[in-house]
Write a protein that holds these residues in place. Structure first.
Motif, mmCIF file in Angstrom:
data_model
loop_
_atom_site.group_PDB
_atom_site.id
_atom_site.type_symbol
_atom_site.label_atom_id
_atom_site.label_comp_id
_atom_site.label_asym_id
_atom_site.label_seq_id
_atom_site.Cartn_x
_atom_site.Cartn_y
_atom_site.Cartn_z
ATOM 1 N N VAL A 141 -4.261 2.476 3.143
ATOM 2 C CA VAL A 141 -5.154 4.031 2.717
ATOM 3 C C VAL A 141 -6.126 3.537 3.638
ATOM 4 O O VAL A 141 -6.374 4.521 4.381
ATOM 5 N N TYR A 142 -6.664 1.979 4.092
ATOM 6 C CA TYR A 142 -7.588 1.803 4.996
ATOM 7 C C TYR A 142 -7.227 2.529 6.232
ATOM 8 O O TYR A 142 -8.060 3.259 6.854
ATOM 9 N N GLN A 198 -2.652 -1.065 0.342
ATOM 10 C CA GLN A 198 -4.300 -1.276 0.476
ATOM 11 C C GLN A 198 -4.550 -1.454 1.885
ATOM 12 O O GLN A 198 -5.334 -0.201 2.041
ATOM 13 N N THR A 205 -4.973 5.190 7.032
ATOM 14 C CA THR A 205 -5.149 6.057 7.346
ATOM 15 C C THR A 205 -6.655 6.483 7.064
ATOM 16 O O THR A 205 -6.426 7.444 7.915
ATOM 17 N N GLY A 206 -7.483 6.048 6.203
ATOM 18 C CA GLY A 206 -8.408 6.600 6.083
ATOM 19 C C GLY A 206 -9.500 6.765 8.469
ATOM 20 O O GLY A 206 -9.595 7.396 7.837
ATOM 21 N N ILE A 207 -9.565 5.506 8.079
ATOM 22 C CA ILE A 207 -9.710 5.294 9.904
ATOM 23 C C ILE A 207 -9.006 5.638 10.526
ATOM 24 O O ILE A 207 -9.009 6.067 12.168
ATOM 25 N N TRP A 224 -1.627 4.253 11.532
ATOM 26 C CA TRP A 224 -1.504 4.438 10.373
ATOM 27 C C TRP A 224 0.315 4.650 9.826
ATOM 28 O O TRP A 224 0.645 4.149 8.335
#
Length: 180
Positions: free
Chosen positions: A120-121, A117, A123-125, A138
């Motif tokens: 994913v977070y 989790q 990497t997203g930011i 990330w």
């Protein structure tokens, strides 16, 4: 239901993959030395640091540790104390091994889920470090998550092997996995 030879082949493939990844993670040690030693020498002699040497060293250390964990489990290189368990009969040792591995699956599986989790977070930011040179964090989070996921899969393979009595073609003899 899977045929025993198919199941054995699959479990051995999981162990071989994890063992190979663990061996490959050993390359991180060599790369760390190739970065950190010159950085230390330059810092001590001419007060110059190699840009991002520390950040790259941390990334390589994370690779070494978290990609090495599943391989260590597959090859039975993890630390364990067997003083009391050796006093038990084979059935009790197998039951205890099964219980402790199931507990490990619960704990490591939870860590795998939480770190996935977070990866994913991050990497997203596009999470990066704050310093003179921004460095992406990330990928490190992804490596940690992958390590925990693969360790969980290896532990599940160990439980299946213990429950079915299938021998382990990867683990050394006397490892306690499969019939001996």
């Amino acid at each position: 239901m899977l045929h025993k030879s198919t199941l054995r082949s699959f479990l051995n493939a999981v162990s071989r993959f994890n063992t190979g990844l663990g061996s490959a993670s050993g390359l991180a040690t060599m790369l760390m030395m190739m970065i950190i030693v010159p950085d230390v020498i330059l810092r001590a002699t001419i007060s110059f640091t190699i840009p991002l040497a520390t950040e790259i060293g941390v990334l390589l250390l994370i690779c070494k540790i978290f990609l090495g964990m599943p391989g260590a489990q597959a090859s039975r290189a993890n630390f364990h104390v067997s003083v009391l368990t050796e006093l038990l009969g084979e059935r009790w040792r197998k039951a205890l091994r099964l219980i402790t591995t199931l507990i490990s699956i619960g704990i490591i599986g939870l860590l795998a889920w939480l770190t996935t989790q977070e990866a994913v977070y991050a990497t997203g930011i596009g999470e990066t470090s704050y310093g003179i040179y921004p460095f992406p964090i990330w990928p490190e989070r992804i490596i940690v998550a992958i390590g925990f996921v693969l360790l969980t899969i290896q532990l599940i393979a160990d439980v299946i092997r213990t429950m079915t009595g299938l021998p382990d073609d990867i683990a050394p003899e006397g490892s306690g996995i499969g019939p001996e």
